[in-house]
Write a protein that holds these residues in place. Structure first.
Motif, PDB file in Angstrom:
ATOM      1  N   THR A  47       1.234 -12.646  -2.766  1.00  0.00           N
ATOM      2  CA  THR A  47       0.201 -11.611  -2.672  1.00  0.00           C
ATOM      3  C   THR A  47      -1.185 -12.248  -2.593  1.00  0.00           C
ATOM      4  O   THR A  47      -2.027 -11.839  -1.775  1.00  0.00           O
ATOM      5  CB  THR A  47       0.279 -10.667  -3.892  1.00  0.00           C
ATOM      6  OG1 THR A  47       1.595 -10.094  -3.940  1.00  0.00           O
ATOM      7  CG2 THR A  47      -0.732  -9.542  -3.793  1.00  0.00           C
ATOM      8  N   ASP A  69       8.411  -6.008  -2.695  1.00  0.00           N
ATOM      9  CA  ASP A  69       8.576  -6.240  -4.125  1.00  0.00           C
ATOM     10  C   ASP A  69       9.606  -5.261  -4.678  1.00  0.00           C
ATOM     11  O   ASP A  69       9.540  -4.076  -4.397  1.00  0.00           O
ATOM     12  CB  ASP A  69       7.241  -5.997  -4.826  1.00  0.00           C
ATOM     13  CG  ASP A  69       6.861  -7.161  -5.695  1.00  0.00           C
ATOM     14  OD1 ASP A  69       7.746  -8.003  -5.947  1.00  0.00           O
ATOM     15  OD2 ASP A  69       5.704  -7.230  -6.117  1.00  0.00           O
ATOM     16  N   ASP A  75       1.935  -4.425  -5.436  1.00  0.00           N
ATOM     17  CA  ASP A  75       1.390  -5.269  -4.382  1.00  0.00           C
ATOM     18  C   ASP A  75       0.945  -4.447  -3.183  1.00  0.00           C
ATOM     19  O   ASP A  75      -0.083  -4.737  -2.579  1.00  0.00           O
ATOM     20  CB  ASP A  75       2.413  -6.337  -3.968  1.00  0.00           C
ATOM     21  CG  ASP A  75       2.568  -7.408  -5.056  1.00  0.00           C
ATOM     22  OD1 ASP A  75       1.691  -7.464  -5.934  1.00  0.00           O
ATOM     23  OD2 ASP A  75       3.543  -8.163  -5.007  1.00  0.00           O
ATOM     24  N   GLU A 120       5.655  -9.500   2.907  1.00  0.00           N
ATOM     25  CA  GLU A 120       5.841 -10.165   1.620  1.00  0.00           C
ATOM     26  C   GLU A 120       7.275  -9.942   1.202  1.00  0.00           C
ATOM     27  O   GLU A 120       7.677  -8.847   0.814  1.00  0.00           O
ATOM     28  CB  GLU A 120       4.876  -9.641   0.542  1.00  0.00           C
ATOM     29  CG  GLU A 120       5.163 -10.320  -0.806  1.00  0.00           C
ATOM     30  CD  GLU A 120       4.133 -10.097  -1.901  1.00  0.00           C
ATOM     31  OE1 GLU A 120       3.014  -9.637  -1.607  1.00  0.00           O
ATOM     32  OE2 GLU A 120       4.460 -10.405  -3.067  1.00  0.00           O
TER      33      GLU A 120
HETATM   34 MG   LIG Z   1       3.451 -10.249  -4.876  1.00  0.00          MG
END
Ligand SMILES: [Mg+2]
Ligand SMILES: Nc1nc2c(ncn2[C@@H]2O[C@H](COP(=O)(O)OP(=O)(O)OP(=O)(O)O)[C@@H](O)[C@H]2O)c(=O)[nH]1
Ligand SMILES: [Zn+2]
Lengths: 224, 116
Positions: A47, A69, A75, A120
């Motif tokens: 992040t 996540d 996030d 991510e």
């Molecule tokens: Mg993160």
């Protein structure tokens, strides 16, 4: 019981995902979008790296983020606060994002108004690296407190990466972390990889990362 | 969850081939797994039993063969296998060079199935 017979198969169970991923990769490229997949252990700095990158590149590229996540939108909320569109992926408790999940998340984004899409991935060093997401650039983040022995313990990750960010270099002095040992261990697994020491805390090395990424994005976008 | 997602993928591959063979039952599955994949065989069977319930592969036995990662020496080009569990450096057993390249990626291969 009827007689049994043995059938030779010799097929990788990851094959179907690899096929889907390469279709997605082509589709994104055709829409002018470069996808960047960030993988690491929990807490290594995914992040933080994305937030630094958004700050540096938001004038130059139109950016969005896919967050995977597990069971948390923390996030994704940070990304929205940073002013970029973010979607939360439903991994259903899975330990990685695969091409089908990435594809589903991408449906929710306006592709034709984007240049760069960050993914991510779930904080995990094994499964994420085994599942091609369709990204054009794969980033592995290793943070200094995790230790310099990680590359040979988690070889798949370092084999899959185009770049390894060694984050939290501000801990280097206290962590007895040997960056040259890391370079040697990674070289055995992957000779094409770039290794970039960075600190999201002090900002050291961030400019090198931004320069590397910008060149990559430009080259992927130019090749479509 | 690592094992769960992989066993689901194994089941899919196995069922597709079993159907093509018009098999009524799958009794055994031979899986070749790279040692790099870090799987626990006990959990693999456990999860497989769960995901295969109600299918023709229910109660099939998973046989797992581990394969050590393969390397090639960059200096003398010899090929060799090394278990990364026991070393923290890869050195060519033929010429002693420390410059080597991993030549086989981590994977899960359904090698064969026993059906009736
Ligand atoms: Mg993160
Ligand atoms: N000292 C130091 N701390 C850092 C650095 N980069 C990130 N952190 C801290 O490390 C923690 C985790 O960073 P994140 O960026 O959230 O890591 P992540 O990989 O996104 O974590 P998860 O999404 O929870 O897996 C945060 O408290 C950050 O402030 C760094 O370079 N130095
Ligand atoms: Zn040699």
């Amino acid at each position: 019981m009827a007689e049994t017979r043995i059938v030779r198969i010799r097929e990788s169970v990851l094959r179907e995902n690899r096929v889907q991923a390469s279709i997605l990769r082509k589709r994104l490229a055709a829409s002018g979008v470069v996808m960047v997949n960030l993988m690491s252990s929990p807490g290594s700095g995914k992040t933080s790296i994305i937030l630094h990158t958004i700050a540096a590149l938001r004038e130059r590229f139109r950016i969005a983020v896919i967050e995977a996540d597990i069971d948390s939108t923390v996030d994704a909320d940070k990304m929205i606060a940073a002013g970029v569109p973010a979607v939360q992926i439903e991994t259903g408790g899975f330990c990685h994002v695969d091409a089908a999940m990435a594809q589903a998340a991408i449906q929710e984004l306006p592709l034709n108004t984007l240049d760069v899409l960050f993914l991510e991935n779930v904080g995990n060093l094994i499964c994420t690296a085994q599942h091609d997401t369709g990204a054009h650039v794969n980033v592995a983040i290793l943070s200094v407190p995790e230790g310099d022995d990680k590359p040979l313990k988690y070889p798949v990750m370092f084999q899959a990466a185009d770049v390894v960010i060694v984050n939290k270099t501000d801990y280097m002095a206290i962590a007895e972390f040997d960056i040259n040992a890391v370079r040697q261990r990674i070289a055995v697994l992957n000779q094409a990889v770039t290794i970039l020491p960075v600190s999201c805390r002090s900002g050291e090395g961030i400019a090198d990362w931004i320069e590397w990424l910008t060149a990559r994005i430009t080259s992927v976008a130019g090749n479509r | 969850m690592h094992e769960l997602s992989i066993t689901s993928a194994i089941l899919k591959t196995v069922l597709r081939h079993a159907r093509r063979q018009r098999a009524a039952r799958v009794h055994r599955i031979l899986l070749v797994v790279s040692e790099l994949s870090d799987l626990q065989p006990v959990w693999m069977q456990h999860y497989f039993d769960r995901v295969s319930r109600g299918s023709i592969a229910e109660r099939a036995r998973l046989e797992i063969e581990h394969q050590a990662p393969q390397f090639a020496c960059n200096d003398c080009s010899a090929g060799f296998a090394v278990s990364l569990r026991t070393v923290d450096r890869v050195v060519c057993p033929h010429c002693g060079s420390g410059s080597c390249t991993l030549t086989r990626r981590a994977d899960y291969i359904v090698e064969e199935i026993e059906v009736s």
